[in-house]
Design a protein around this motif. Sequence first.
Motif, PDB file in Angstrom:
ATOM      1  N   GLU A  48       1.584 -11.998  -4.355  1.00  0.00           N
ATOM      2  CA  GLU A  48       0.437 -11.894  -5.276  1.00  0.00           C
ATOM      3  C   GLU A  48       0.101 -10.453  -5.624  1.00  0.00           C
ATOM      4  O   GLU A  48      -0.821 -10.203  -6.403  1.00  0.00           O
ATOM      5  N   GLY A  49       0.820  -9.507  -5.021  1.00  0.00           N
ATOM      6  CA  GLY A  49       0.588  -8.104  -5.340  1.00  0.00           C
ATOM      7  C   GLY A  49      -0.396  -7.402  -4.428  1.00  0.00           C
ATOM      8  O   GLY A  49      -0.828  -6.281  -4.721  1.00  0.00           O
ATOM      9  N   HIS A  50      -0.764  -8.016  -3.281  1.00  0.00           N
ATOM     10  CA  HIS A  50      -1.716  -7.417  -2.361  1.00  0.00           C
ATOM     11  C   HIS A  50      -0.973  -6.613  -1.285  1.00  0.00           C
ATOM     12  O   HIS A  50      -0.043  -7.123  -0.648  1.00  0.00           O
ATOM     13  N   GLU A  51      -1.386  -5.373  -1.069  1.00  0.00           N
ATOM     14  CA  GLU A  51      -0.769  -4.549  -0.036  1.00  0.00           C
ATOM     15  C   GLU A  51      -1.297  -4.939   1.344  1.00  0.00           C
ATOM     16  O   GLU A  51      -2.464  -5.295   1.492  1.00  0.00           O
ATOM     17  N   TYR A  52      -0.418  -4.858   2.337  1.00  0.00           N
ATOM     18  CA  TYR A  52      -0.849  -5.134   3.701  1.00  0.00           C
ATOM     19  C   TYR A  52       0.047  -4.396   4.679  1.00  0.00           C
ATOM     20  O   TYR A  52       1.164  -3.950   4.341  1.00  0.00           O
ATOM     21  N   LEU A  53      -0.464  -4.237   5.898  1.00  0.00           N
ATOM     22  CA  LEU A  53       0.314  -3.637   6.970  1.00  0.00           C
ATOM     23  C   LEU A  53       0.874  -4.735   7.852  1.00  0.00           C
ATOM     24  O   LEU A  53       0.181  -5.717   8.161  1.00  0.00           O
ATOM     25  N   LYS A 113       6.342 -10.268  18.445  1.00  0.00           N
ATOM     26  CA  LYS A 113       5.029 -10.494  17.838  1.00  0.00           C
ATOM     27  C   LYS A 113       4.922  -9.794  16.490  1.00  0.00           C
ATOM     28  O   LYS A 113       5.335  -8.643  16.336  1.00  0.00           O
ATOM     29  N   GLU A 114       4.388 -10.487  15.502  1.00  0.00           N
ATOM     30  CA  GLU A 114       4.132  -9.899  14.189  1.00  0.00           C
ATOM     31  C   GLU A 114       2.680 -10.147  13.811  1.00  0.00           C
ATOM     32  O   GLU A 114       2.179 -11.261  13.951  1.00  0.00           O
ATOM     33  N   ILE A 115       2.012  -9.108  13.341  1.00  0.00           N
ATOM     34  CA  ILE A 115       0.617  -9.221  12.918  1.00  0.00           C
ATOM     35  C   ILE A 115       0.479  -8.567  11.549  1.00  0.00           C
ATOM     36  O   ILE A 115       1.001  -7.470  11.320  1.00  0.00           O
ATOM     37  N   GLU A 116      -0.209  -9.238  10.649  1.00  0.00           N
ATOM     38  CA  GLU A 116      -0.434  -8.702   9.303  1.00  0.00           C
ATOM     39  C   GLU A 116      -1.904  -8.363   9.120  1.00  0.00           C
ATOM     40  O   GLU A 116      -2.788  -9.084   9.589  1.00  0.00           O
ATOM     41  N   HIS A 117      -2.141  -7.264   8.430  1.00  0.00           N
ATOM     42  CA  HIS A 117      -3.527  -6.867   8.120  1.00  0.00           C
ATOM     43  C   HIS A 117      -3.587  -6.416   6.669  1.00  0.00           C
ATOM     44  O   HIS A 117      -2.885  -5.480   6.272  1.00  0.00           O
ATOM     45  N   TYR A 118      -4.433  -7.096   5.885  1.00  0.00           N
ATOM     46  CA  TYR A 118      -4.510  -6.842   4.448  1.00  0.00           C
ATOM     47  C   TYR A 118      -5.600  -5.823   4.104  1.00  0.00           C
ATOM     48  O   TYR A 118      -6.433  -5.480   4.944  1.00  0.00           O
ATOM     49  N   THR A 119      -5.554  -5.351   2.876  1.00  0.00           N
ATOM     50  CA  THR A 119      -6.532  -4.370   2.414  1.00  0.00           C
ATOM     51  C   THR A 119      -7.940  -4.928   2.552  1.00  0.00           C
ATOM     52  O   THR A 119      -8.183  -6.113   2.323  1.00  0.00           O
ATOM     53  N   GLY A 120      -8.889  -4.060   2.899  1.00  0.00           N
ATOM     54  CA  GLY A 120     -10.269  -4.481   3.082  1.00  0.00           C
ATOM     55  C   GLY A 120     -11.086  -4.320   1.812  1.00  0.00           C
ATOM     56  O   GLY A 120     -10.655  -3.708   0.829  1.00  0.00           O
TER      57      GLY A 120
END
Length: 339
Positions: free
Chosen positions: A247-252, A274-281
Amino acid sequence: MNSADDELCRASQEAEASLIYNDSYFELFEASQIIEKEVQEGKTAERFYEANDGDIEKRALDSVPTNTQRRDKWAYNTFTAWAIAVNNRRGGGRKPVTVLEDMGLDELAYFMSKFVLEVRKKDGCEYPPNSLFQIVMGIQSYIKTVSKRNVEFLQSDVFEEFRQVLDGEMKRLTRKGLGQSVKKAEAISADEEELLWRSGQLGDRNPRVLVNTLLYLNGKHFGLRSGHEQRKLKHKNSQISLKTSPEGHEYLCYREDYSKTVQGGLKHRRVTPKEIEHYTGSNPARCHVRLFKKYLSLCPPDGHDDALYLQALQSPTDKCWYSRQPLGHNTLQKIVPEM
């Protein structure tokens, strides 16, 4: 099912709904008739409980957890005892402390600043920094609950100087070693984190604050609790990568490379790291993704140790804030507790 059957089915459903409606209607009608009779006979006063203002206040107070009520009362009593002591020894034109509930915001900000610098335990010793913070939060909660005033020590511009005083005093107490006998790591509460952002201890205003903030957010969002875990993070082929969703959203994305339980040997060849995703706030100033990108952009482009966290330059430039020397795990371990 033919059209005739459909019509019969609809008619049956409508009839059933009509019965339900009529039953409800008659129940309400009968209830209204009973109430009307009670009114005519003057019996309504016997039916309903008469709540007074005290009942309303008590029910509202019952919604506050018991431990919170105790903390708030303790904080209020501590402030009141300090105010009495100040007024008793007042001299030299010192401004008298008024009742906490009656203070205006400017007056409250002034006296809260003096309070956190002067308050002491009954034995005359200073409070540990966390206890001092809990007293401040208890006073805020007491004012909100009892005085019905929306006071925000950690957010309102009126209390900006007070936040700086509180932050400085908590750091001074920490440097003295108060409250450090507790070995178990304690999570930073939402209120404490808000204070760190508001006071500038978290953010990107200078090289040291930016790297400290990145370490804090990596620990918070990716579950990295020790200095050793943080020190293992790499700059090249990093466990943390910047990605973009369809969708075009940046995340770590944090991908664990190895740990005590996933060491990469024969027994772990089929274990998924383990994988963890964190999206822009929603708040750009506090966005983990933005701060991560900014940090990388201000690191030297090549030739530095393969470690994520680097030491700040004594004379940073617009394009480079960090040296090629990594921060050691002992330094990393101390950063969050000393905030």
